[in-house]
Design a protein around this motif. Sequence first.
Motif, mmCIF file in Angstrom:
data_model
loop_
_atom_site.group_PDB
_atom_site.id
_atom_site.type_symbol
_atom_site.label_atom_id
_atom_site.label_comp_id
_atom_site.label_asym_id
_atom_site.label_seq_id
_atom_site.Cartn_x
_atom_site.Cartn_y
_atom_site.Cartn_z
ATOM 1 N N PRO A 4 7.718 13.360 22.397
ATOM 2 C CA PRO A 4 7.302 13.100 21.021
ATOM 3 C C PRO A 4 6.236 12.023 20.972
ATOM 4 O O PRO A 4 6.203 11.099 21.784
ATOM 5 N N SER A 5 5.290 12.173 20.003
ATOM 6 C CA SER A 5 4.222 11.187 19.856
ATOM 7 C C SER A 5 4.726 9.912 19.215
ATOM 8 O O SER A 5 4.127 8.853 19.381
ATOM 9 N N ILE A 55 11.741 10.587 26.053
ATOM 10 C CA ILE A 55 10.678 9.812 26.700
ATOM 11 C C ILE A 55 11.179 9.175 27.994
ATOM 12 O O ILE A 55 10.490 9.174 29.023
ATOM 13 N N ALA A 56 12.409 8.610 27.938
ATOM 14 C CA ALA A 56 12.964 7.908 29.099
ATOM 15 C C ALA A 56 13.502 8.855 30.160
ATOM 16 O O ALA A 56 13.745 8.439 31.300
ATOM 17 N N SER A 83 19.953 10.695 29.153
ATOM 18 C CA SER A 83 20.772 11.261 28.085
ATOM 19 C C SER A 83 20.810 10.328 26.873
ATOM 20 O O SER A 83 20.505 9.128 26.973
ATOM 21 N N VAL A 84 21.204 10.890 25.746
ATOM 22 C CA VAL A 84 21.340 10.102 24.524
ATOM 23 C C VAL A 84 22.379 9.002 24.707
ATOM 24 O O VAL A 84 22.200 7.874 24.250
ATOM 25 N N SER A 85 23.490 9.322 25.415
ATOM 26 C CA SER A 85 24.541 8.327 25.623
ATOM 27 C C SER A 85 24.040 7.164 26.480
ATOM 28 O O SER A 85 24.432 6.006 26.269
ATOM 29 N N THR A 86 23.158 7.449 27.434
ATOM 30 C CA THR A 86 22.601 6.384 28.267
ATOM 31 C C THR A 86 21.728 5.454 27.436
ATOM 32 O O THR A 86 21.784 4.226 27.577
ATOM 33 N N ILE A 119 14.784 1.198 29.567
ATOM 34 C CA ILE A 119 14.953 1.859 28.272
ATOM 35 C C ILE A 119 14.645 0.891 27.136
ATOM 36 O O ILE A 119 13.994 1.245 26.138
ATOM 37 N N ARG A 120 15.063 -0.357 27.275
ATOM 38 C CA ARG A 120 14.773 -1.350 26.238
ATOM 39 C C ARG A 120 13.272 -1.618 26.138
ATOM 40 O O ARG A 120 12.739 -1.838 25.046
ATOM 41 N N ALA A 121 12.584 -1.596 27.276
ATOM 42 C CA ALA A 121 11.132 -1.804 27.264
ATOM 43 C C ALA A 121 10.428 -0.656 26.552
ATOM 44 O O ALA A 121 9.478 -0.873 25.772
ATOM 45 N N ILE A 122 10.893 0.569 26.788
ATOM 46 C CA ILE A 122 10.308 1.737 26.120
ATOM 47 C C ILE A 122 10.556 1.654 24.616
ATOM 48 O O ILE A 122 9.656 1.923 23.805
#
Length: 336
Positions: free
Chosen positions: A5-6, A17-18, A21-24, A43-46
Motif C-alpha cells: 500500500p502507498s 509492508i513489513a 503477520s498482523v499479530s506480529t 516494525i516500529r521504525a516502519i
Amino acid sequence: MGSVPSSVRSISDLALIAGVSVSTVSRALTGKGTLNQATRDRIRAIASEHGFRLNVAAQNLRLGRTGAIGVLLPLGNQRGQALSDPFFSTMLGHIAEALTERGYDLLLSRVVPERDMWLDDFIRSGRTDGIIMIGQSDQHAVLNRAAGHHRAIVVWGAHDPGNAYTTVGSDNHAGGVLAARHLLQRGCRRLAYFGHGDTPEFAARRAGFLSALPEDIRRDTTVVASSVAPEASHIAAHDYFAAGHRPDGVFAASDVGAISVIGAAGEFDIATPHDMAVIGFDDILLARLCHPPLTTIRQDVEGGACMLVDLLLRRMEGADTQSIQFTPQLIVRETA
C-alpha cells in the motif's frame, strides 16, 4: 502476493509492508507478547516512517475484548490486609509478568465485599476479559455462584472437591503436617499455632498441623487467632506472651505471622530458637533476610502465578480445566 500500500491506514497495511503477520505487528507496537527485539524495532521504525499509531482501544473493541485481566484480592474477613503484603506483592509481580508475556494488561482491585453480588457486578461491568482471584477469604459461596455462569475465573486458594471454580494452590494440609513433624523432631512439646481460622487455606494448615500431633500434645496445643496484617499479628503475639504463655515451638500460618511472633517473643526475653522454635509458611523474601533466617514451608508462588494465567486463558478459549495442588516444601534455616 498483494501490492504494497502507498499509505498505511491499518495494522494490515503495516503487516504487508513489513512482511509479517498482523499479530506480529500487534505485539511489536503494544510491547506485549514474545517477539525478537530486532523484529520489534524494525516494525516500529516502519510505523514511525509512515506516521502510523495503533489504536489499541479500537482494536480491542473490534475483537470484542478489553485486553485486560482483573486480579482481585477479596477481603471479606481480613480487611486489614494491604496490597503491600509481602506474599501478595510477590504473587502479583509474577502474575503481571506472565500476563504481559501473553499480551494482557492487569487491572488490580482490592475488594471489601459489602454485598453478595459484588463479583457478579464486577463481571457485568465488562472491564476485563477474565478474573484471577488471590485467595478465597470467606467468599466461597460468591465464587461458586459466579463460576456457574462465568467460566473466565481462576482462584489461588485451597482445593475442595465441592468447588465449582478452578483453584491453584499448595497442599496446605500437607504443609501443616510438615511443620508439626519438624517441631516434634526438634523435641518441642509445648506448641502453639498462630493464624486466622476463617479462610480455607489457613484452616487447612491448622488442621494439618494438629492432625500430626500426638493426642496428649494436641490437647494442650494453643490456637491463637492472628491476622495476616503485620501490626495486628504482632499485637496478638504480644498479648499471648504477656498472658504468661511460654511455648517451646510455634507454627505460624504465614511468614509475616512468624516474624511477628519472633519479634513479640523477644520483648519478653524469649529467644528464638534457643527458647522457642518457630516455623512460618510461604517463604517470602523476608523469610531469608530476617534475623535469624526463618524456617518455613515454601509455596511455589512463581509456578502458581504462571499456572493461574495459563489456566485462565485456556478457560477463556473454552477448555475445561482441573484444579492444581502444589506439594509444599520444608525449608530449614535457623529458627527451627
